[in-house]
Design a protein around this motif. Structure first.
Motif, PDB file in Angstrom:
ATOM      1  N   ALA A 186      38.485  11.091 -17.393  1.00  0.00           N
ATOM      2  CA  ALA A 186      39.149  11.582 -18.598  1.00  0.00           C
ATOM      3  C   ALA A 186      39.675  10.431 -19.448  1.00  0.00           C
ATOM      4  O   ALA A 186      39.550  10.437 -20.675  1.00  0.00           O
TER       5      ALA A 186
ATOM      6  N   GLN B   7      38.686  12.017 -11.321  1.00  0.00           N
ATOM      7  CA  GLN B   7      38.713  12.869 -12.504  1.00  0.00           C
ATOM      8  C   GLN B   7      39.598  12.278 -13.591  1.00  0.00           C
ATOM      9  O   GLN B   7      39.246  12.301 -14.782  1.00  0.00           O
ATOM     10  N   VAL B   8      40.758  11.747 -13.182  1.00  0.00           N
ATOM     11  CA  VAL B   8      41.655  11.140 -14.169  1.00  0.00           C
ATOM     12  C   VAL B   8      40.996   9.923 -14.816  1.00  0.00           C
ATOM     13  O   VAL B   8      41.095   9.707 -16.032  1.00  0.00           O
TER      14      VAL B   8
ATOM     15  N   GLY C 123      40.467  13.185 -24.078  1.00  0.00           N
ATOM     16  CA  GLY C 123      40.807  12.957 -22.671  1.00  0.00           C
ATOM     17  C   GLY C 123      41.415  14.167 -22.007  1.00  0.00           C
ATOM     18  O   GLY C 123      41.069  14.516 -20.875  1.00  0.00           O
TER      19      GLY C 123
ATOM     20  N   ARG D 284      39.104  19.910 -14.113  1.00  0.00           N
ATOM     21  CA  ARG D 284      39.969  20.693 -13.222  1.00  0.00           C
ATOM     22  C   ARG D 284      39.311  22.007 -12.827  1.00  0.00           C
ATOM     23  O   ARG D 284      39.523  22.512 -11.727  1.00  0.00           O
TER      24      ARG D 284
ATOM     25  N   ARG E  80      42.814  13.182  -7.135  1.00  0.00           N
ATOM     26  CA  ARG E  80      42.239  13.454  -8.449  1.00  0.00           C
ATOM     27  C   ARG E  80      41.992  12.166  -9.218  1.00  0.00           C
ATOM     28  O   ARG E  80      41.758  12.206 -10.430  1.00  0.00           O
TER      29      ARG E  80
ATOM     30  N   ASP F  97      39.770  16.370 -18.976  1.00  0.00           N
ATOM     31  CA  ASP F  97      40.541  16.601 -17.758  1.00  0.00           C
ATOM     32  C   ASP F  97      40.615  18.087 -17.430  1.00  0.00           C
ATOM     33  O   ASP F  97      40.494  18.475 -16.262  1.00  0.00           O
ATOM     34  N   GLN F  98      40.794  18.933 -18.449  1.00  0.00           N
ATOM     35  CA  GLN F  98      40.853  20.372 -18.207  1.00  0.00           C
ATOM     36  C   GLN F  98      39.515  20.905 -17.711  1.00  0.00           C
ATOM     37  O   GLN F  98      39.463  21.767 -16.825  1.00  0.00           O
TER      38      GLN F  98
END
Length: 227
Positions: free
Chosen positions: A39, A35-36, A63, A71, A32, A67-68
């Motif tokens: 964010a 993605q992190v 942020g 996900r 991930r 991130d949500q």
């Protein structure tokens, strides 16, 4: 204590070796990190744009929100694999039915189809065949196909066949026909939606042109006569 270690040591070592082999067989987990990073960059950008002390809190909230959202998004690699498996499912069901009608047991039939269908569906069928050979319950073995659109009916038919002893080949043949019919219906519905989406921009362009060229001059002339 020493005697217990001598007796249990080989058992623990064998179990650890088996666990390591299973870990190597399992699919690699997707990282991930991208993605992190996105964010974090979004949070820093929001905090930098605000430029005050409370911008840190706003950046942190932004942020977390980004991130949500990320996900919930299906990774592109997973989407490609899922669509490829869905595309191969009708043919896979036909091949499974043919192998079963030829007299192959379910594990050998799944292994043969896995060899004939390279790709995500073939890999899942390979895991199913391996699980059946190792004595797993049918529900556990065929669960490797879960997550593919339409595969739930194949799993249910395989479980019913193992419980009742009924022929699975006929159910798989009917399933393949149903999947192809569903695909044709979905393609027709997509074509109809495409026609609507094509007409909509034309309407959005035509309506302002009609108002400017047809209605506005009439309103202007009427107002000039009145005033």
């Amino acid at each position: 204590m020493a005697a217990a270690m001598v007796v249990l040591g080989p058992v623990v070592w064998r179990r650890g070796r088996a666990r390591r082999r299973l870990d190597r067989l399992a699919p690699a987990r997707e990282t991930r990190a991208p993605q992190v990073a996105i964010a974090v960059l979004a949070g820093l950008a929001v905090a930098g744009l605000i430029g005050t002390w409370w911008g840190v809190a706003a950046g942190a909230a932004a942020g977390v929100g980004v991130d949500q959202v990320l996900r919930r998004q299906e990774p592109a690699a997973h989407r490609r694999e899922r669509l490829a498996a869905v595309a191969d499912l009708p043919l896979g069901a036909d091949l499974l039915a043919a192998a079963l009608r030829a007299g192959a047991p379910p594990d050998r039939a799944a292994a043969a189809v896995a060899e004939a269908l390279p790709g995500p569906l073939g890999e899942r069928l390979r895991r199913t065949a391996r699980s059946l050979r190792l004595g797993a319950e049918p529900a556990e073995a065929w669960a490797h196909l879960a997550g593919i659109d339409g595969a739930d009916r194949l799993i249910a038919a395989a479980i019913r066949s193992s419980a009742s002893g009924g022929a699975l080949s006929g159910a798989l043949g009917r399933l393949a026909d149903d999947l192809r019919a569903d695909r044709v219906a979905a393609a027709e519905a997509a074509a109809q939606r495409g026609a609507v989406l094509i007409v909509l921009p034309l309407g959005l362009c035509f309506l302002p042109a009609f108002l400017l060229a047809g209605l506005v001059p009439v309103v202007v002339s009427v107002l000039q006569d009145v005033l």
